[in-house]
Design a protein around this motif. Structure first.
Motif, mmCIF file in Angstrom:
data_model
loop_
_atom_site.group_PDB
_atom_site.id
_atom_site.type_symbol
_atom_site.label_atom_id
_atom_site.label_comp_id
_atom_site.label_asym_id
_atom_site.label_seq_id
_atom_site.Cartn_x
_atom_site.Cartn_y
_atom_site.Cartn_z
ATOM 1 N N ALA A 144 21.111 11.607 81.659
ATOM 2 C CA ALA A 144 22.080 10.427 82.149
ATOM 3 C C ALA A 144 23.438 10.958 81.674
ATOM 4 O O ALA A 144 24.557 10.866 82.706
ATOM 5 N N ILE A 145 23.314 12.037 81.138
ATOM 6 C CA ILE A 145 24.361 12.789 80.642
ATOM 7 C C ILE A 145 24.991 13.731 82.481
ATOM 8 O O ILE A 145 25.619 13.461 82.901
ATOM 9 N N ALA A 146 23.491 14.822 82.728
ATOM 10 C CA ALA A 146 23.691 15.208 83.703
ATOM 11 C C ALA A 146 24.129 13.880 85.741
ATOM 12 O O ALA A 146 25.004 14.761 86.123
ATOM 13 N N SER A 148 25.907 11.477 85.203
ATOM 14 C CA SER A 148 27.103 10.777 84.827
ATOM 15 C C SER A 148 27.954 12.850 85.545
ATOM 16 O O SER A 148 29.581 12.110 86.005
ATOM 17 N N THR A 149 27.551 13.616 85.401
ATOM 18 C CA THR A 149 28.128 14.178 85.761
ATOM 19 C C THR A 149 28.138 15.425 86.404
ATOM 20 O O THR A 149 29.295 16.453 87.110
ATOM 21 N N TRP A 150 27.338 14.837 87.453
ATOM 22 C CA TRP A 150 27.019 14.884 89.181
ATOM 23 C C TRP A 150 28.424 15.319 90.171
ATOM 24 O O TRP A 150 27.994 16.609 90.648
ATOM 25 N N VAL A 248 31.130 23.308 81.965
ATOM 26 C CA VAL A 248 31.433 21.915 82.797
ATOM 27 C C VAL A 248 31.944 20.791 81.306
ATOM 28 O O VAL A 248 30.491 20.823 81.402
ATOM 29 N N GLU A 249 32.691 19.412 81.195
ATOM 30 C CA GLU A 249 32.667 19.076 80.615
ATOM 31 C C GLU A 249 31.640 19.851 79.135
ATOM 32 O O GLU A 249 31.051 18.626 78.260
ATOM 33 N N VAL A 250 32.471 20.616 78.312
ATOM 34 C CA VAL A 250 31.815 21.773 77.670
ATOM 35 C C VAL A 250 33.225 21.832 75.974
ATOM 36 O O VAL A 250 32.569 21.735 75.367
ATOM 37 N N GLU A 253 32.962 19.551 73.691
ATOM 38 C CA GLU A 253 31.687 19.303 72.947
ATOM 39 C C GLU A 253 31.609 20.617 71.984
ATOM 40 O O GLU A 253 30.163 19.689 70.648
ATOM 41 N N ILE A 254 32.156 21.210 71.833
ATOM 42 C CA ILE A 254 31.511 22.498 71.060
ATOM 43 C C ILE A 254 32.221 21.914 69.379
ATOM 44 O O ILE A 254 34.035 21.876 69.763
ATOM 45 N N ALA A 255 31.889 22.022 68.811
ATOM 46 C CA ALA A 255 32.906 21.816 67.340
ATOM 47 C C ALA A 255 34.211 22.718 66.519
ATOM 48 O O ALA A 255 33.673 23.862 67.623
ATOM 49 N N GLN A 261 35.298 30.942 68.366
ATOM 50 C CA GLN A 261 34.347 32.026 68.521
ATOM 51 C C GLN A 261 33.667 31.764 69.975
ATOM 52 O O GLN A 261 33.322 33.075 70.411
ATOM 53 N N VAL A 262 33.323 30.480 70.218
ATOM 54 C CA VAL A 262 32.395 29.965 71.078
ATOM 55 C C VAL A 262 33.408 31.152 72.467
ATOM 56 O O VAL A 262 33.261 31.590 73.153
ATOM 57 N N THR A 263 34.394 30.912 72.650
ATOM 58 C CA THR A 263 35.589 31.247 74.171
ATOM 59 C C THR A 263 35.509 32.176 73.619
ATOM 60 O O THR A 263 35.466 33.147 75.055
HETATM 61 C C1 LIG Z 1 28.334 17.051 78.405
HETATM 62 S S1 LIG Z 1 27.151 18.175 78.349
HETATM 63 C C2 LIG Z 1 27.414 18.974 79.687
HETATM 64 C C3 LIG Z 1 26.160 19.264 80.689
HETATM 65 C C4 LIG Z 1 26.190 20.017 81.716
HETATM 66 N N1 LIG Z 1 27.599 20.644 81.960
HETATM 67 C C5 LIG Z 1 26.872 19.042 82.502
HETATM 68 O O1 LIG Z 1 27.521 19.223 83.628
HETATM 69 O O2 LIG Z 1 25.738 18.213 82.802
HETATM 70 C C6 LIG Z 1 28.208 19.316 77.314
HETATM 71 C C7 LIG Z 1 26.580 20.149 76.813
HETATM 72 O O3 LIG Z 1 27.695 21.462 76.144
HETATM 73 C C8 LIG Z 1 26.307 21.523 75.789
HETATM 74 N N2 LIG Z 1 27.504 22.495 74.077
HETATM 75 C C9 LIG Z 1 27.802 22.078 73.438
HETATM 76 N N3 LIG Z 1 28.396 23.340 72.346
HETATM 77 C C10 LIG Z 1 27.784 24.113 72.398
HETATM 78 C C11 LIG Z 1 27.745 25.632 72.096
HETATM 79 N N4 LIG Z 1 28.499 25.745 70.793
HETATM 80 N N5 LIG Z 1 27.094 26.348 73.107
HETATM 81 C C12 LIG Z 1 26.638 26.510 73.521
HETATM 82 N N6 LIG Z 1 26.687 24.916 74.547
HETATM 83 C C13 LIG Z 1 27.015 24.648 73.276
HETATM 84 C C14 LIG Z 1 25.766 20.936 74.924
HETATM 85 O O4 LIG Z 1 24.507 21.062 74.100
HETATM 86 C C15 LIG Z 1 25.237 19.725 76.278
HETATM 87 O O5 LIG Z 1 23.997 20.193 76.701
#
Ligand SMILES: C[S@@+](CC[C@H](N)C(=O)[O-])C[C@H]1O[C@@H](n2cnc3c(N)ncnc32)[C@H](O)[C@@H]1O
Length: 348
Positions: A144-146, A148-150, A248-250, A253-255, A261-263
């Protein structure tokens, strides 16, 4: 010039509640129309009667008649003569063409299946502060996420990424792109098709999404240059090896406690001159922004994804994050579609 504001009355406020309630029902009406096949059948055979549609789809004709009349009232359907229904302009694309960038069926489904359920759980979560994160929600949720972000993925692969100076030529010459949060791999596969000499690597922490992504890679027999890896950028890739890092839309979502650290790991993965491209949502910073049209969508995402544990960054937080990650060059910023932010910056 002073803005002319409409007078607020008790009646006008009541009317807004009824309007929102109609919106809620209309989203369910559309979702139902997609699920039982009415919207697709009307795309294939415009000017059908409810009887025609019911016969074709094996549905109960009186229910279909009510669906058609309601959809006509909500201007989802048109009719030249009573009882012969067709889709209103552009809904064939928006609601019945799943591979078109404007398709919104997935976004509708995310509302009826995911958000509706999460909102019920918020009553308890508002007391406990509990969350149900993205990861582990299952394959149907990931799909469903995929869906909606298509549209965002198509725009990213076809326009946003190729337009970044020098990037397309680097990828055409055998460069490499890293997608952070690749989910079910749709963007990864589009990038692989657009740049047949490039190495395309996706990283994610959601096992179910990665399972779907790997099936797509296997089906396309693209495993020699396309990978969907589990883990962090640092654990799954080598520093200084990518011409672009895309999300994309990530980002939102990252805590928050690991976002820097991730960036930083994303920035470290870039070669000199490589691009960081972020397509995400920007949370409003001020009261004024909260009522601006371009912030309504991210404002609502902040509410809709509260139960996922997501916290949307403001413009200031996004820019600080990039600078603190060592990306100190100019940041290009634009808004696309309903309120998505595009951020692009280059490693020195
Ligand atoms: C809204 S979804 C978007 C997925 C895809 N980019 C799309 O456009 O359909 C966010 C994605 O980010 C991933 N994500 C969140 N935190 C992450 C992290 N720390 N490292 C890698 N992926 C992460 C989630 O598991 C999820 O698959």
């Amino acid at each position: 010039m002073k803005e002319i504001s409409k007078e607020i009355t008790a009646d006008s406020q009541v009317a807004r509640i009824f309007d929102w309630r109609r919106g809620f029902n209309t989203i369910h009406l559309i979702d139902l129309g997609i699920k039982v096949g009415l919207i697709k059948a009307l795309k294939d055979a415009p000017d059908s009667t409810a009887q025609d549609l019911a016969g074709k789809l094996g549905l109960h004709a009186p229910y279909v008649e009510t669906w058609c009349r309601t959809a006509y009232g909500m201007e989802i359907l048109d009719a030249d003569e009573p009882g012969r229904w067709r889709l209103a302009p552009f809904f064939d694309v928006i609601l019945a063409s799943p591979t078109h960038p404007r398709y919104l069926g997935g976004y509708v489904r995310l509302g009826t299946e995911v958000a509706a359920d999460d909102f019920q759980r918020l009553v308890e979560a508002f007391k406990s502060g509990g969350t149900k994160p993205f990861q582990g929600r299952g394959e149907s949720f990931a799909q469903a996420i995929a869906e909606s972000t298509w549209g965002l993925q198509v725009i990213t692969a076809k326009k946003l990424l190729p337009e970044l100076p020098e990037l397309a030529s680097r990828l055409q010459a055998g460069g490499a792109v890293l997608e952070l949060g690749c989910g079910t791999g749709n963007l990864l596969m589009q990038l692989a098709r657009a740049f047949p000499a490039a190495r395309c690597v996706g990283v994610d922490i959601d096992v179910e999404s990665l399972h779907i992504a790997r099936e797509k890679i296997q089906q396309a027999q693209a495993g020699s240059r396309v990978q969907a890896l589990h883990g962090t950028i640092a654990s799954a890739t080598r520093p200084g090896t990518f011409d672009a890092v895309v999300m994309v839309e990530v980002l939102h979502e990252i805590a928050p406690h690991i976002r820097l650290q991730v960036t930083q790991e994303g920035a470290a993965a870039l070669k000199p001159g490589g691009w960081m491209l972020i397509v995400d949502e920007t949370y409003p910073s001020t009261l004024e922004e909260m009522r601006k049209p371009e912030f309504k969508f991210p404002l609502m995402t902040g509410f809709e994804e509260l139960f996922w544990g997501n916290v949307l960054p403001t413009r200031e937080e996004q820019e600080k994050l990039l600078r603190d990650a060592g990306l100190i060059g100019p940041i290009q910023r634009s808004i696309i579609g309903e309120g998505f932010t595009v951020l692009a910056t280059r490693k020195a």
